[in-house]
Motif scaffolding. Structure first.
Motif, PDB file in Angstrom:
ATOM      1  N   VAL A 221       8.027  -6.093  -0.956  1.00 39.96           N
ATOM      2  CA  VAL A 221       6.644  -5.622  -0.922  1.00 39.96           C
ATOM      3  C   VAL A 221       6.350  -4.859  -2.205  1.00 39.96           C
ATOM      4  CG1 VAL A 221       6.616  -5.445   1.601  1.00 39.96           C
ATOM      5  CG2 VAL A 221       7.212  -3.436   0.233  1.00 39.96           C
ATOM      6  N   LYS A 222       5.095  -4.842  -2.571  1.00 39.03           N
ATOM      7  CA  LYS A 222       4.658  -4.044  -3.716  1.00 39.03           C
ATOM      8  C   LYS A 222       4.004  -2.739  -3.278  1.00 39.03           C
ATOM      9  CE  LYS A 222       5.817  -6.839  -7.095  1.00 39.03           C
ATOM     10  NZ  LYS A 222       6.871  -6.441  -8.079  1.00 39.03           N
ATOM     11  N   ASP A 223       3.551  -2.717  -2.030  1.00 40.10           N
ATOM     12  CA  ASP A 223       2.819  -1.564  -1.508  1.00 40.10           C
ATOM     13  C   ASP A 223       3.084  -1.482  -0.012  1.00 40.10           C
ATOM     14  OD1 ASP A 223       0.571  -0.042  -0.298  1.00 40.10           O
ATOM     15  OD2 ASP A 223      -0.203  -0.011  -2.353  1.00 40.10           O
ATOM     16  N   TRP A 224       3.319  -0.284   0.505  1.00 38.00           N
ATOM     17  CA  TRP A 224       3.653  -0.147   1.917  1.00 38.00           C
ATOM     18  C   TRP A 224       2.474  -0.377   2.845  1.00 38.00           C
ATOM     19  CZ3 TRP A 224       8.200  -1.118   3.340  1.00 38.00           C
ATOM     20  CH2 TRP A 224       9.274  -0.834   2.498  1.00 38.00           C
TER      21      TRP A 224
ATOM     22  N   SER B  80       5.499  10.574  -3.411  1.00 40.09           N
ATOM     23  CA  SER B  80       6.240   9.319  -3.574  1.00 40.09           C
ATOM     24  C   SER B  80       5.676   8.255  -2.650  1.00 40.09           C
ATOM     25  CB  SER B  80       7.723   9.533  -3.263  1.00 40.09           C
ATOM     26  OG  SER B  80       7.900   9.741  -1.869  1.00 40.09           O
ATOM     27  N   SER B  81       6.152   7.017  -2.835  1.00 38.82           N
ATOM     28  CA  SER B  81       5.727   5.924  -1.953  1.00 38.82           C
ATOM     29  C   SER B  81       6.255   6.131  -0.534  1.00 38.82           C
ATOM     30  CB  SER B  81       6.208   4.580  -2.501  1.00 38.82           C
ATOM     31  OG  SER B  81       7.619   4.533  -2.516  1.00 38.82           O
ATOM     32  N   ARG B  82       7.238   6.999  -0.394  1.00 39.91           N
ATOM     33  CA  ARG B  82       7.750   7.304   0.945  1.00 39.91           C
ATOM     34  C   ARG B  82       6.705   8.068   1.762  1.00 39.91           C
ATOM     35  NH1 ARG B  82      14.272   8.318   0.350  1.00 39.91           N
ATOM     36  NH2 ARG B  82      14.652   6.513  -0.978  1.00 39.91           N
ATOM     37  N   VAL B  83       5.905   8.849   1.069  1.00 42.19           N
ATOM     38  CA  VAL B  83       4.783   9.522   1.733  1.00 42.19           C
ATOM     39  C   VAL B  83       3.774   8.472   2.198  1.00 42.19           C
ATOM     40  CG1 VAL B  83       2.876  11.155   1.454  1.00 42.19           C
ATOM     41  CG2 VAL B  83       5.093  11.634   0.380  1.00 42.19           C
ATOM     42  N   VAL B  84       3.537   7.472   1.348  1.00 45.00           N
ATOM     43  CA  VAL B  84       2.624   6.379   1.700  1.00 45.00           C
ATOM     44  C   VAL B  84       3.144   5.650   2.937  1.00 45.00           C
ATOM     45  CG1 VAL B  84       1.602   4.204   0.939  1.00 45.00           C
ATOM     46  CG2 VAL B  84       1.882   6.085  -0.695  1.00 45.00           C
ATOM     47  N   LEU B  85       4.429   5.342   2.946  1.00 41.59           N
ATOM     48  CA  LEU B  85       5.040   4.656   4.089  1.00 41.59           C
ATOM     49  C   LEU B  85       4.851   5.464   5.362  1.00 41.59           C
ATOM     50  CD1 LEU B  85       6.826   2.557   5.459  1.00 41.59           C
ATOM     51  CD2 LEU B  85       8.832   3.787   4.585  1.00 41.59           C
ATOM     52  N   GLN B  86       5.118   6.743   5.293  1.00 36.30           N
ATOM     53  CA  GLN B  86       4.976   7.619   6.448  1.00 36.30           C
ATOM     54  C   GLN B  86       3.526   7.623   6.941  1.00 36.30           C
ATOM     55  OE1 GLN B  86       6.059  11.753   5.626  1.00 36.30           O
ATOM     56  NE2 GLN B  86       7.529  11.688   7.291  1.00 36.30           N
TER      57      GLN B  86
ATOM     58  N   PRO C  71      11.969   2.051   0.874  1.00 41.39           N
ATOM     59  CA  PRO C  71      11.091   2.579  -0.171  1.00 41.39           C
ATOM     60  C   PRO C  71      11.928   3.104  -1.327  1.00 41.39           C
ATOM     61  CG  PRO C  71      11.260   4.145   1.626  1.00 41.39           C
ATOM     62  CD  PRO C  71      11.988   2.902   2.069  1.00 41.39           C
ATOM     63  N   VAL C  72      11.433   2.979  -2.540  1.00 45.14           N
ATOM     64  CA  VAL C  72      12.219   3.416  -3.695  1.00 45.14           C
ATOM     65  C   VAL C  72      12.431   4.925  -3.653  1.00 45.14           C
ATOM     66  CG1 VAL C  72      11.429   1.522  -5.158  1.00 45.14           C
ATOM     67  CG2 VAL C  72      10.175   3.684  -5.168  1.00 45.14           C
ATOM     68  N   GLY C  73      13.575   5.332  -4.180  1.00 45.41           N
ATOM     69  CA  GLY C  73      13.865   6.745  -4.363  1.00 45.41           C
ATOM     70  C   GLY C  73      13.988   6.992  -5.858  1.00 45.41           C
TER      71      GLY C  73
ATOM     72  N   VAL D 128      13.652  -4.612   3.868  1.00 51.00           N
ATOM     73  CA  VAL D 128      12.288  -4.768   3.354  1.00 51.00           C
ATOM     74  C   VAL D 128      12.210  -3.836   2.147  1.00 51.00           C
ATOM     75  CG1 VAL D 128       9.826  -4.588   3.844  1.00 51.00           C
ATOM     76  CG2 VAL D 128      11.426  -5.225   5.664  1.00 51.00           C
ATOM     77  N   ILE D 129      12.169  -4.426   0.950  1.00 48.19           N
ATOM     78  CA  ILE D 129      12.391  -3.664  -0.278  1.00 48.19           C
ATOM     79  C   ILE D 129      11.108  -3.498  -1.070  1.00 48.19           C
ATOM     80  CG2 ILE D 129      13.675  -3.599  -2.444  1.00 48.19           C
ATOM     81  CD1 ILE D 129      15.813  -5.316  -1.097  1.00 48.19           C
ATOM     82  N   GLU D 130      10.878  -2.281  -1.494  1.00 47.69           N
ATOM     83  CA  GLU D 130       9.747  -2.008  -2.390  1.00 47.69           C
ATOM     84  C   GLU D 130      10.128  -2.516  -3.784  1.00 47.69           C
ATOM     85  OE1 GLU D 130       6.869   1.700  -3.743  1.00 47.69           O
ATOM     86  OE2 GLU D 130       8.653   2.087  -2.541  1.00 47.69           O
ATOM     87  N   ASP D 131       9.503  -3.597  -4.170  1.00 50.31           N
ATOM     88  CA  ASP D 131       9.892  -4.334  -5.370  1.00 50.31           C
ATOM     89  C   ASP D 131       9.141  -3.811  -6.598  1.00 50.31           C
ATOM     90  OD1 ASP D 131      11.056  -6.261  -6.963  1.00 50.31           O
ATOM     91  OD2 ASP D 131       9.691  -7.861  -6.346  1.00 50.31           O
ATOM     92  N   VAL D 132       9.454  -2.576  -6.976  1.00 54.96           N
ATOM     93  CA  VAL D 132       8.813  -1.957  -8.134  1.00 54.96           C
ATOM     94  C   VAL D 132       9.870  -1.281  -8.989  1.00 54.96           C
ATOM     95  CG1 VAL D 132       6.619  -1.586  -6.927  1.00 54.96           C
ATOM     96  CG2 VAL D 132       8.356   0.221  -6.923  1.00 54.96           C
TER      97      VAL D 132
END
Length: 222
Positions: free
Chosen positions: A169-172, A66-72, A117-119, A138-142
């Motif tokens: 944001v579109k990308d972390w 997930s994008s949460r992995v990217v954020l981390q 980050p989106v869930g 700060v919202i992941e806008d996807v």
């Protein structure tokens, strides 16, 4: 709400429905997680002048791929651990321990940005809970998978309609730039922004309340 014939006269629905027409179907904000006993934080209880220890925070479940992995990964890669209060877990839990609840409230009260980050959905309780403390979401806008909005359609239409003072944001990978900008803000800038978020959230809740009451009165007027 249905009339005597079984037809829907009006409905308030959470999440980003595409068929909201503000005549029969109304968009309703998700709000805070009352099922986890998130409190009604008094507006005047927030000390907007008090310095906060962290630039940002994220507490939540990190789903594989997930994008949460990217954020981390971004936080570790750019050495932002001291700037951002983080506590993560591998699996989602319905309940909330006293320790995890305390950690969460501490993070919101001591950070000027709350990362979202989106869930399973783009909209989440965290957005509104952050606002309760004057912490900017700060919202992941996807758009996430599902049947609310699809493809390139913009999510979070209700919040955008009311000009929520958030960061999108579109990308972390954008996070290091955001943190760098935060470092250039004066304390006065930060205090004014906290006030703006708190006042916006207060206005937003009152407006939604008034719309709900008005809709009920219009549909039940004799």
């Amino acid at each position: 709400m249905k009339n005597n014939g079984g037809h829907v006269t009006f409905a308030f629905i959470v999440y980003d429905i595409t068929y909201a027409d503000s005549e029969i179907y109304f968009q309703w904000p998700l709000g805070v997680a009352t099922y986890r006993n998130f409190p009604n934080v008094p507006f005047l209880s927030i000390d907007v002048q008090k310095p906060r220890k962290f630039k940002c925070n994220f507490l939540g479940t990190v789903y594989p791929n997930s994008s949460r992995v990217v954020l981390q990964t971004v936080i570790k890669k750019f050495n932002l651990e001291d700037e951002c209060f983080m506590k993560t877990r591998d699996t989602w839990s319905l309940g909330e321990s006293s320790q995890s609840a305390n950690d969460y409230h501490y993070a919101l009260a001591n950070s000027d940005l709350t990362l979202n980050p989106v869930g399973m959905n783009t909209e989440c309780y965290r957005i509104y809970e952050a606002c309760s403390y004057g912490s900017v979401p700060v919202i992941e806008d996807v758009v996430t998978a599902g049947h609310c909005r699809k493809g390139n359609e913009s999510p979070l239409q209700l919040l955008k309609k009311f000009k929520a003072p958030f960061i999108y944001v579109k990308d972390w990978n954008e996070l290091p730039i955001i943190i760098e900008k935060e470092k250039n803000l004066t304390h006065k800038d930060v205090v004014e922004r906290r006030k703006k978020v708190l006042l916006w959230y207060k206005m937003f809740k009152e407006t939604m309340r008034d719309k709900f009451v008005e809709t009920i009165q219009q549909n039940f007027a004799t």
